[in-house]
Write an enzyme that holds these catalytic residues in place. Structure first.
Site, PDB file in Angstrom:
ATOM      1  N   HIS A  28       0.830  -1.204   0.000  1.00 57.76           N
ATOM      2  CA  HIS A  28       0.000   0.000   0.000  1.00 57.76           C
ATOM      3  C   HIS A  28       0.862   1.250   0.000  1.00 57.76           C
ATOM      4  O   HIS A  28       1.940   1.273   0.603  1.00 57.76           O
ATOM      5  CB  HIS A  28      -0.966   0.005   1.191  1.00 57.76           C
ATOM      6  CG  HIS A  28      -0.313  -0.012   2.531  1.00 57.76           C
ATOM      7  ND1 HIS A  28       0.013   1.135   3.215  1.00 57.76           N
ATOM      8  CD2 HIS A  28       0.072  -1.035   3.338  1.00 57.76           C
ATOM      9  CE1 HIS A  28       0.557   0.813   4.385  1.00 57.76           C
ATOM     10  NE2 HIS A  28       0.607  -0.501   4.481  1.00 57.76           N
ATOM     11  N   ASP A  33      -0.578   4.276   0.873  1.00 54.67           N
ATOM     12  CA  ASP A  33      -1.114   5.236   1.849  1.00 54.67           C
ATOM     13  C   ASP A  33      -0.390   5.093   3.188  1.00 54.67           C
ATOM     14  O   ASP A  33       0.199   4.047   3.483  1.00 54.67           O
ATOM     15  CB  ASP A  33      -2.636   5.070   2.029  1.00 54.67           C
ATOM     16  CG  ASP A  33      -3.050   3.668   2.453  1.00 54.67           C
ATOM     17  OD1 ASP A  33      -2.355   2.693   2.100  1.00 54.67           O
ATOM     18  OD2 ASP A  33      -4.067   3.541   3.163  1.00 54.67           O
ATOM     19  N   ASP A  92       6.281   1.607   7.334  1.00 50.35           N
ATOM     20  CA  ASP A  92       4.964   1.081   6.908  1.00 50.35           C
ATOM     21  C   ASP A  92       4.398   1.926   5.783  1.00 50.35           C
ATOM     22  O   ASP A  92       3.690   2.875   6.048  1.00 50.35           O
ATOM     23  CB  ASP A  92       4.032   1.061   8.118  1.00 50.35           C
ATOM     24  CG  ASP A  92       2.720   0.349   7.824  1.00 50.35           C
ATOM     25  OD1 ASP A  92       2.586  -0.249   6.743  1.00 50.35           O
ATOM     26  OD2 ASP A  92       1.826   0.406   8.675  1.00 50.35           O
ATOM     27  N   GLU A 102      -5.133   0.785   2.452  1.00 48.72           N
ATOM     28  CA  GLU A 102      -4.889  -0.315   3.377  1.00 48.72           C
ATOM     29  C   GLU A 102      -5.061   0.170   4.804  1.00 48.72           C
ATOM     30  O   GLU A 102      -5.543  -0.558   5.671  1.00 48.72           O
ATOM     31  CB  GLU A 102      -3.467  -0.869   3.192  1.00 48.72           C
ATOM     32  CG  GLU A 102      -3.278  -2.273   3.781  1.00 48.72           C
ATOM     33  CD  GLU A 102      -2.922  -2.266   5.256  1.00 48.72           C
ATOM     34  OE1 GLU A 102      -3.074  -3.297   5.916  1.00 48.72           O
ATOM     35  OE2 GLU A 102      -2.485  -1.215   5.769  1.00 48.72           O
ATOM     36  N   GLU A 103      -4.685   1.417   5.048  1.00 47.34           N
ATOM     37  CA  GLU A 103      -4.785   1.984   6.394  1.00 47.34           C
ATOM     38  C   GLU A 103      -6.204   2.501   6.665  1.00 47.34           C
ATOM     39  O   GLU A 103      -6.519   2.880   7.784  1.00 47.34           O
ATOM     40  CB  GLU A 103      -3.775   3.131   6.569  1.00 47.34           C
ATOM     41  CG  GLU A 103      -2.320   2.733   6.301  1.00 47.34           C
ATOM     42  CD  GLU A 103      -1.726   1.824   7.382  1.00 47.34           C
ATOM     43  OE1 GLU A 103      -2.470   1.367   8.259  1.00 47.34           O
ATOM     44  OE2 GLU A 103      -0.506   1.587   7.313  1.00 47.34           O
ATOM     45  N   GLU A 145       4.856  -5.736   4.035  1.00 44.97           N
ATOM     46  CA  GLU A 145       4.550  -5.069   5.305  1.00 44.97           C
ATOM     47  C   GLU A 145       5.713  -5.258   6.287  1.00 44.97           C
ATOM     48  O   GLU A 145       6.410  -6.271   6.234  1.00 44.97           O
ATOM     49  CB  GLU A 145       3.287  -5.673   5.933  1.00 44.97           C
ATOM     50  CG  GLU A 145       1.994  -5.323   5.235  1.00 44.97           C
ATOM     51  CD  GLU A 145       1.487  -3.931   5.568  1.00 44.97           C
ATOM     52  OE1 GLU A 145       2.150  -3.193   6.328  1.00 44.97           O
ATOM     53  OE2 GLU A 145       0.420  -3.579   5.037  1.00 44.97           O
ATOM     54  N   HIS A 185       3.557   3.607  12.494  1.00 43.79           N
ATOM     55  CA  HIS A 185       2.427   4.420  12.985  1.00 43.79           C
ATOM     56  C   HIS A 185       2.847   5.385  14.108  1.00 43.79           C
ATOM     57  O   HIS A 185       1.999   6.066  14.672  1.00 43.79           O
ATOM     58  CB  HIS A 185       1.250   3.552  13.464  1.00 43.79           C
ATOM     59  CG  HIS A 185       0.604   2.750  12.369  1.00 43.79           C
ATOM     60  ND1 HIS A 185      -0.690   2.300  12.434  1.00 43.79           N
ATOM     61  CD2 HIS A 185       1.067   2.319  11.167  1.00 43.79           C
ATOM     62  CE1 HIS A 185      -0.991   1.622  11.337  1.00 43.79           C
ATOM     63  NE2 HIS A 185       0.069   1.622  10.556  1.00 43.79           N
TER      64      HIS A 185
HETATM   65 ZN   LIG Z   1       1.118  -1.320   6.320  1.00 44.45          ZN
END
Ligand SMILES: [Zn+2]
Length: 375
Positions: A66, A68, A99, A133-134, A162, A348
């Protein structure tokens, strides 16, 4: 052909807050087109998706990921701005560094290098990238896979970049994930003056024992690949804010992370059995975010282990821990799915980062996997 580091820096500099893509997919598509991938942008509502494929034959290995990223949190709490990639003491900082823009960059450079060395490789290579995805995960990978299945694509192997590593690159790969089930429960009582408790029914008191029962229940013992199922309360709320009122209702939000030793249906039944046993007046809403999955270990996980061993000198622990990922959408198609990517310690978080040396090693690992499966 620029390095994995250069591409990671380019991607992190793009402010692709979910579901925005900020041109990441176009930048990657340009690179892939230059090595004869056919690219298709499959956008659904506000979500951008890229499907890029090189070759027509089986087996098909898909790199999935992903573009995003999650929100940054308070900007002034970052040492350097989250969308201005910067290198300090051997680490690359920025939102998405772990990520998963480093993973994306490594996938692209691995494919480029592999194709340069093996222009007439067997099978096919594809990329499936999404900008959702997030977020809710509705118009992203799941939707693209529906489209691909309809058009007759069969995915044999799926490698998800990931961040799965815990302390050092490649120390952990994932071959499955736990399921996730959310519940929102309302327990009803009778509101009234706290001094006249006889004419009330306090839902907090009514729920005390059922809550204890739920918290102490052993849902299962897990198995070789899964931790035991976990029940966690995320929110509990009751009361009108006054000291002299018995509330009329209690609201609870909870989540199960569950193993393959149980099912969402079984968990729902057990919860409701406990509630009924205590004669509660209640309503409950369920939302299943994903069923647990486990893919059989085969050629892809063998290739991944051999590649990690060759590049880093150790073998990975095989795990199913962590949150859900888009890998769950590939597993039901019968593909062998492996998740393998950078160290996840800062994902994150503020000051998200990745070890710069890990970038070229990750690319080398992915390239070796391609060599094992398609050379
Ligand atoms: Zn991820």
């Amino acid at each position: 052909m620029s390095s994995t580091l250069d591409l990671a820096i380019d991607l992190i500099g793009r402010q692709s807050l979910t579901p925005n893509d900020a041109g990441c997919q176009t930048a990657i598509a340009e690179r892939l087109k230059a090595c004869d991938f056919k690219t298709e942008h499959l956008d659904f509502e506000d979500v951008h998706n890229l499907w890029a494929k090189r070759g027509e034959h089986a087996p098909l290995i898909v790199f999935a990921g992903h573009t995003d990223v999650v929100p940054t949190g308070p900007l002034d709490a970052w040492q350097t701005p989250p969308f201005t990639p910067s290198i300090r003491d051997g680490y690359l900082y920025g939102r998405g560094a772990a990520d998963m823009k480093s993973g994306l960059a490594a996938m692209v450079t691995a494919a480029e290098q592999f194709i340069k060395n093996h222009p007439n490789h067997q099978g096919s290579i594809a990329f499936l990238l999404t900008s959702d995805e997030e977020g809710p995960g509705i118009n992203g990978t799941a939707r693209v896979l529906q489209h691909l299945v309809k058009s007759g694509e069969h995915v044999d192997y799926c490698l998800v970049g990931e961040p799965t590593s815990v302390e050092r690159l490649g120390d952990t790969i994932k071959i499955g994930r736990r399921g996730s089930l959310n519940g929102t429960l309302t327990v009803y009582g009778v509101q009234g003056h706290i001094a006249y408790a006889d004419s009330t029914s306090n839902p907090i008191h009514l729920f005390a024992q059922p809550l204890a029962d739920l918290c102490s229940h052993k849902w299962d013992h897990g198995n070789e690949f899964f931790q035991p199922t976990s029940f966690q309360v995320s929110n509990i709320r009751a009361g009108v804010g006054a000291t002299n009122v018995v509330p009329g209702a209690l609201e609870l939000m909870f989540n199960f992370r569950f193993s393959t030793e149980t099912t969402a249906e079984k968990l729902k039944e057990t919860v409701e059995e406990v509630l009924r046993k205590h004669h509660l007046d209640y309503t409950i809403d369920w939302a299943l975010s994903g069923n647990p999955f486990l893919t059989p270990t085969g050629k892809l996980s063998e290739a991944a282990q051999a590649a990690i061993k060759a590049v880093r000198g150790y073998t990975a622990e095989v795990s199913t821990s962590g949150g859900t990922s888009d890998a769950r959408f590939f597993a039901p198609l019968g593909a062998e799915v492996v998740e393998l990517g950078p160290v996840n310690a800062t994902m994150h978080k503020l000051d998200e980062n990745v070890n710069v040396d890990d970038l070229s090693d990750l690319s080398a690992i992915y390239e070796k996997i391609l060599v094992s499966l398609l050379a």
